[in-house]
Design an enzyme around this catalytic site. Structure first.
Site, PDB file in Angstrom:
ATOM      1  N   ASP A 128      -5.005   3.217  -1.597  1.00 49.76           N
ATOM      2  CA  ASP A 128      -6.002   3.505  -0.569  1.00 49.76           C
ATOM      3  C   ASP A 128      -6.580   4.898  -0.757  1.00 49.76           C
ATOM      4  O   ASP A 128      -5.902   5.899  -0.533  1.00 49.76           O
ATOM      5  CB  ASP A 128      -5.348   3.410   0.818  1.00 49.76           C
ATOM      6  CG  ASP A 128      -5.102   1.962   1.204  1.00 49.76           C
ATOM      7  OD1 ASP A 128      -6.052   1.167   1.141  1.00 49.76           O
ATOM      8  OD2 ASP A 128      -3.958   1.634   1.560  1.00 49.76           O
ATOM      9  N   MET A 138     -10.867  -6.274   6.028  1.00 50.70           N
ATOM     10  CA  MET A 138     -10.087  -5.290   6.778  1.00 50.70           C
ATOM     11  C   MET A 138      -9.680  -5.893   8.121  1.00 50.70           C
ATOM     12  O   MET A 138     -10.527  -6.363   8.878  1.00 50.70           O
ATOM     13  CB  MET A 138     -10.896  -4.011   7.028  1.00 50.70           C
ATOM     14  CG  MET A 138     -11.126  -3.136   5.812  1.00 50.70           C
ATOM     15  SD  MET A 138      -9.651  -2.664   4.903  1.00 50.70           S
ATOM     16  CE  MET A 138      -8.663  -1.864   6.172  1.00 50.70           C
ATOM     17  N   GLY A 143      -8.625   3.744   7.612  1.00 52.27           N
ATOM     18  CA  GLY A 143      -8.373   5.175   7.766  1.00 52.27           C
ATOM     19  C   GLY A 143      -6.901   5.504   7.926  1.00 52.27           C
ATOM     20  O   GLY A 143      -6.462   6.554   7.489  1.00 52.27           O
ATOM     21  N   PHE A 144      -6.169   4.581   8.517  1.00 52.95           N
ATOM     22  CA  PHE A 144      -4.762   4.882   8.793  1.00 52.95           C
ATOM     23  C   PHE A 144      -3.889   3.643   8.618  1.00 52.95           C
ATOM     24  O   PHE A 144      -4.328   2.523   8.904  1.00 52.95           O
ATOM     25  CB  PHE A 144      -4.606   5.398  10.231  1.00 52.95           C
ATOM     26  CG  PHE A 144      -5.456   6.608  10.511  1.00 52.95           C
ATOM     27  CD1 PHE A 144      -5.018   7.881  10.153  1.00 52.95           C
ATOM     28  CD2 PHE A 144      -6.711   6.470  11.077  1.00 52.95           C
ATOM     29  CE1 PHE A 144      -5.819   8.991  10.378  1.00 52.95           C
ATOM     30  CE2 PHE A 144      -7.519   7.578  11.302  1.00 52.95           C
ATOM     31  CZ  PHE A 144      -7.069   8.847  10.955  1.00 52.95           C
ATOM     32  N   GLY A 145      -2.670   3.884   8.172  1.00 51.93           N
ATOM     33  CA  GLY A 145      -1.682   2.810   8.141  1.00 51.93           C
ATOM     34  C   GLY A 145      -1.058   2.654   9.526  1.00 51.93           C
ATOM     35  O   GLY A 145      -1.326   3.453  10.440  1.00 51.93           O
ATOM     36  N   ASP A 151      -6.077  -6.729   4.679  1.00 53.21           N
ATOM     37  CA  ASP A 151      -5.514  -5.381   4.645  1.00 53.21           C
ATOM     38  C   ASP A 151      -5.511  -4.778   6.044  1.00 53.21           C
ATOM     39  O   ASP A 151      -6.571  -4.601   6.650  1.00 53.21           O
ATOM     40  CB  ASP A 151      -6.384  -4.533   3.702  1.00 53.21           C
ATOM     41  CG  ASP A 151      -5.845  -3.130   3.478  1.00 53.21           C
ATOM     42  OD1 ASP A 151      -4.767  -2.815   3.996  1.00 53.21           O
ATOM     43  OD2 ASP A 151      -6.537  -2.365   2.772  1.00 53.21           O
ATOM     44  N   MET A 169      -9.214   7.666   0.432  1.00 52.65           N
ATOM     45  CA  MET A 169      -9.966   8.041   1.642  1.00 52.65           C
ATOM     46  C   MET A 169     -10.549   9.440   1.488  1.00 52.65           C
ATOM     47  O   MET A 169      -9.881  10.328   0.967  1.00 52.65           O
ATOM     48  CB  MET A 169      -9.022   8.037   2.849  1.00 52.65           C
ATOM     49  CG  MET A 169      -8.316   6.712   3.050  1.00 52.65           C
ATOM     50  SD  MET A 169      -7.220   6.812   4.458  1.00 52.65           S
ATOM     51  CE  MET A 169      -6.569   5.135   4.472  1.00 52.65           C
ATOM     52  N   SER A 193       0.850  -1.188   0.000  1.00 54.52           N
ATOM     53  CA  SER A 193       0.000   0.000   0.000  1.00 54.52           C
ATOM     54  C   SER A 193       0.882   1.233   0.000  1.00 54.52           C
ATOM     55  O   SER A 193       1.644   1.466   0.948  1.00 54.52           O
ATOM     56  CB  SER A 193      -0.886   0.036   1.246  1.00 54.52           C
ATOM     57  OG  SER A 193      -1.417   1.347   1.381  1.00 54.52           O
ATOM     58  N   HIS A 225      -8.619   0.601  -3.564  1.00 51.29           N
ATOM     59  CA  HIS A 225      -9.471   0.340  -2.403  1.00 51.29           C
ATOM     60  C   HIS A 225     -10.175   1.646  -2.039  1.00 51.29           C
ATOM     61  O   HIS A 225      -9.559   2.556  -1.480  1.00 51.29           O
ATOM     62  CB  HIS A 225      -8.568  -0.165  -1.257  1.00 51.29           C
ATOM     63  CG  HIS A 225      -9.263  -0.376   0.035  1.00 51.29           C
ATOM     64  ND1 HIS A 225      -8.574  -0.577   1.218  1.00 51.29           N
ATOM     65  CD2 HIS A 225     -10.583  -0.446   0.361  1.00 51.29           C
ATOM     66  CE1 HIS A 225      -9.434  -0.751   2.207  1.00 51.29           C
ATOM     67  NE2 HIS A 225     -10.649  -0.669   1.720  1.00 51.29           N
ATOM     68  N   GLY A 243      -2.191  -3.989   9.146  1.00 52.91           N
ATOM     69  CA  GLY A 243      -1.348  -4.614  10.156  1.00 52.91           C
ATOM     70  C   GLY A 243      -0.702  -5.920   9.713  1.00 52.91           C
ATOM     71  O   GLY A 243      -0.282  -6.716  10.547  1.00 52.91           O
ATOM     72  N   GLY A 302       1.459  -2.020   4.135  1.00 54.91           N
ATOM     73  CA  GLY A 302       1.963  -0.659   3.971  1.00 54.91           C
ATOM     74  C   GLY A 302       3.258  -0.491   4.730  1.00 54.91           C
ATOM     75  O   GLY A 302       4.355  -0.596   4.173  1.00 54.91           O
ATOM     76  N   SER A 303       3.147  -0.285   6.041  1.00 52.70           N
ATOM     77  CA  SER A 303       4.357  -0.022   6.830  1.00 52.70           C
ATOM     78  C   SER A 303       5.366  -1.160   6.785  1.00 52.70           C
ATOM     79  O   SER A 303       6.568  -0.914   6.785  1.00 52.70           O
ATOM     80  CB  SER A 303       4.000   0.298   8.288  1.00 52.70           C
ATOM     81  OG  SER A 303       2.652   0.139   8.549  1.00 52.70           O
ATOM     82  N   HIS A 362      -1.312  -1.474  -4.222  1.00 55.32           N
ATOM     83  CA  HIS A 362      -2.571  -1.224  -3.498  1.00 55.32           C
ATOM     84  C   HIS A 362      -2.736   0.278  -3.255  1.00 55.32           C
ATOM     85  O   HIS A 362      -1.841   0.937  -2.713  1.00 55.32           O
ATOM     86  CB  HIS A 362      -2.551  -1.990  -2.181  1.00 55.32           C
ATOM     87  CG  HIS A 362      -3.843  -1.915  -1.418  1.00 55.32           C
ATOM     88  ND1 HIS A 362      -4.936  -2.712  -1.698  1.00 55.32           N
ATOM     89  CD2 HIS A 362      -4.217  -1.143  -0.375  1.00 55.32           C
ATOM     90  CE1 HIS A 362      -5.917  -2.436  -0.862  1.00 55.32           C
ATOM     91  NE2 HIS A 362      -5.518  -1.471  -0.044  1.00 55.32           N
ATOM     92  N   MET A 411     -12.322   3.873   0.073  1.00 53.26           N
ATOM     93  CA  MET A 411     -12.925   4.098   1.395  1.00 53.26           C
ATOM     94  C   MET A 411     -13.632   5.441   1.317  1.00 53.26           C
ATOM     95  O   MET A 411     -13.239   6.426   1.954  1.00 53.26           O
ATOM     96  CB  MET A 411     -11.819   4.082   2.464  1.00 53.26           C
ATOM     97  CG  MET A 411     -11.277   2.677   2.707  1.00 53.26           C
ATOM     98  SD  MET A 411      -9.668   2.690   3.518  1.00 53.26           S
ATOM     99  CE  MET A 411      -8.608   2.837   2.085  1.00 53.26           C
TER     100      MET A 411
HETATM  101  C1  DX5 Z   1      -6.079   1.285   5.957  1.00 59.33           C
HETATM  102  C2  DX5 Z   1      -5.628   0.944   4.560  1.00 59.33           C
HETATM  103  C3  DX5 Z   1      -4.491  -0.026   4.503  1.00 59.33           C
HETATM  104  C4  DX5 Z   1      -3.261   0.477   5.158  1.00 59.33           C
HETATM  105  C5  DX5 Z   1      -2.348  -0.673   5.435  1.00 59.33           C
HETATM  106  O1  DX5 Z   1      -7.230   2.049   5.895  1.00 59.33           O
HETATM  107  O2  DX5 Z   1      -6.699   0.371   3.829  1.00 59.33           O
HETATM  108  O3  DX5 Z   1      -4.222  -0.432   3.174  1.00 59.33           O
HETATM  109  O4  DX5 Z   1      -2.584   1.423   4.394  1.00 59.33           O
HETATM  110  O5  DX5 Z   1      -1.251  -0.167   6.119  1.00 59.33           O
HETATM  111  P1  DX5 Z   1      -0.459  -1.025   7.174  1.00 59.33           P
HETATM  112  O6  DX5 Z   1       0.060  -2.225   6.455  1.00 59.33           O
HETATM  113  O7  DX5 Z   1       0.584  -0.095   7.646  1.00 59.33           O
HETATM  114  O8  DX5 Z   1      -1.446  -1.434   8.243  1.00 59.33           O
HETATM  115 ZN    ZN Z   2      -6.382  -0.705   1.709  1.00 56.13          ZN
END
Ligand code: DX5
Ligand code: ZN
Length: 228
Positions: free
Chosen positions: A37, A139, A144-146, A175, A39, A10, A68, A177, A197-198, A35, A70
């Protein structure tokens, strides 16, 4: 019958000041899909980027663009995300009253249709649209946040969605964590597409991304009986 293993970084966790370069780096580092995201600050409490940004980064990779959404409403924007270069467009069950219509609209645009479930939404919520989807995105954090921690109950939901898919050619994606530490449990439960993502973008350069992707792939391949 196993669907191919997919690692989908992501870019939410990438350096936005050089987004094109980050997409290219993660592509070279072994990403299967990219991926994206999206928002809106309404469906989720954060704002990221929209179709113009996706269009701008499209030339930096030939890989599948996995968008994706949101956002709510989503229907008025599906065409823009299709035109921007998305290959898969995923909408949330919770984002509107006409999920069936949204999925039909995505397929009518010639794109693969995905449906996503928030952590509080049961797998059964997609029972009546299962023949309209190419992908189910579970999910494993509140969207909303990584950088959030994986919610363990997602594992049971993966298995429930797998049972619901009942051998149909549907990708099961997880998706939130996702790390090399939980990738084996995720794959063992029946997911084949892992968004991270992270866990991918830590380190900040192509060599680090390559090692990070390889670690997740290796962990997920084990329970699939694949050696990588
Ligand atoms: C959250 C996003 C994810 C997020 C994943 O709303 O849909 O795709 O970026 O990030 P990590 O892998 O850091 O949880
Ligand atoms: Zn996502």
């Amino acid at each position: 019958m196993l669907r191919p293993l997919v690692i989908a970084p992501s870019i939410l966790a990438s350096d936005f000041s050089k987004l094109g370069e980050e997409v290219r780096n993660v592509d070279r580092a072994g990403a299967d899909w990219i991926h994206l995201d999206v928002m809106d600050g309404h469906f989720v409490p954060n704002i990221s980027y929209g179709p113009d940004v996706i269009k701008a980064i499209r030339p930096y990779s030939k890989k599948i663009f996995d968008t994706h959404l949101m956002i709510a409403p989503c229907d008025p924007y599906l065409e823009a995300f299709a035109k921007a270069g998305s290959d898969i467009i995923t909408v949330h069950v919770e984002a509107g009253p006409h999920l069936h219509r949204s999925l039909q609209a995505i397929r009518a645009l010639g794109k693969k249709a995905g449906v996503s479930l928030n952590p509080a939404t049961p797998a059964l919520a997609i029972e009546h649209v299962i023949d309209l989807v190419d992908l189910v995105l579970i999910m494993s954090v509140n969207p909303g946040f990584g950088g959030q921690t994986f919610i363990p109950s997602a594992i049971e939901k993966i298995a429930a969605v797998r049972a619901l898919a009942a051998g149909r050619p549907i990708d099961i994606e997880v998706d939130g964590g996702v790390t090399a530490d939980n990738a084996a449990a995720i794959a063992a439960a029946g997911a084949n597409a892992l968004v991270a993502g992270s866990a991918v973008f830590k380190g900040g350069n192509e060599a680090a991304y390559k090692a990070n992707i390889a670690a997740i792939r290796h962990a997920a391949a084990g329970p699939r009986g694949e050696a990588v």
